[in-house]
Design a protein around this motif. Structure first.
Motif: not given
Length: 152
Positions: A59-66, A74-76, A81-82, A105-114
């Motif tokens: 949820v954090v990766a999606v909201s920050v990515g948006a 991607v960095i977020g 992931w770390a 890693l794959h999940l967080l990077l892909s949802v943040g990027f998307a």
């Protein structure tokens, strides 16, 4: 080729209607937001379990990515992931790459990027094309003047 930069804080939803939206933050600010909210999600995940923690970090990766640029998203997501692998999966602050960490890693990077790419496309479609360098765009009495390159 640089990503379009939206300079107005309003978008037109219909004839004569304007609605407010949040501006897109820089990559550095976005990665900071991802790290800060990732710590909060990690603390909550430590109380509830690693699976719930991974959902909260997604949820954090999606909201920050948006809200930020693609590099910031991607960095977020990488920081999330770390935090997941270091404190929820292993619990000792050690980064490792096992099956759970690789999936996270794959999940967080892909949802943040998307989320960042979809937000960029929505903003570009909602506001229309940006003016060429040095031109003035007039929309409903508001005007935007580019001073230098629009990609900055």
């Amino acid at each position: 080729m640089t990503a379009p930069m939206i300079t107005t804080d309003r978008i037109r939803t219909g004839p004569g209607e304007l609605t407010w939206r949040l501006p897109r933050t820089t990559g550095l600010s976005g990665s900071g937001l991802g790290f800060g909210w990732g710590i909060v999600a990690t603390c909550l995940g430590a109380l509830t379990g690693p699976d719930i923690g991974l959902v909260l970090l997604a949820v954090v990766a999606v909201s920050v990515g948006a809200m930020t640029t693609v590099p910031g998203a991607v960095i977020g997501a990488a920081q999330c992931w770390a935090l997941y692998t270091g404190f929820l999966d292993n619990r000792f602050g050690v980064l490792s790459m096992d099956d759970n960490s690789e999936f996270a890693l794959h999940l967080l990077l892909s949802v943040g990027f998307a989320a960042s790419v979809v937000a960029l496309l929505v903003r570009a479609l909602a506001t229309g094309p940006e003016p060429a360098e040095g031109h003035v765009r007039r929309d409903g009495g508001n005007s935007t003047v580019w001073l230098g390159s629009p990609g900055r």
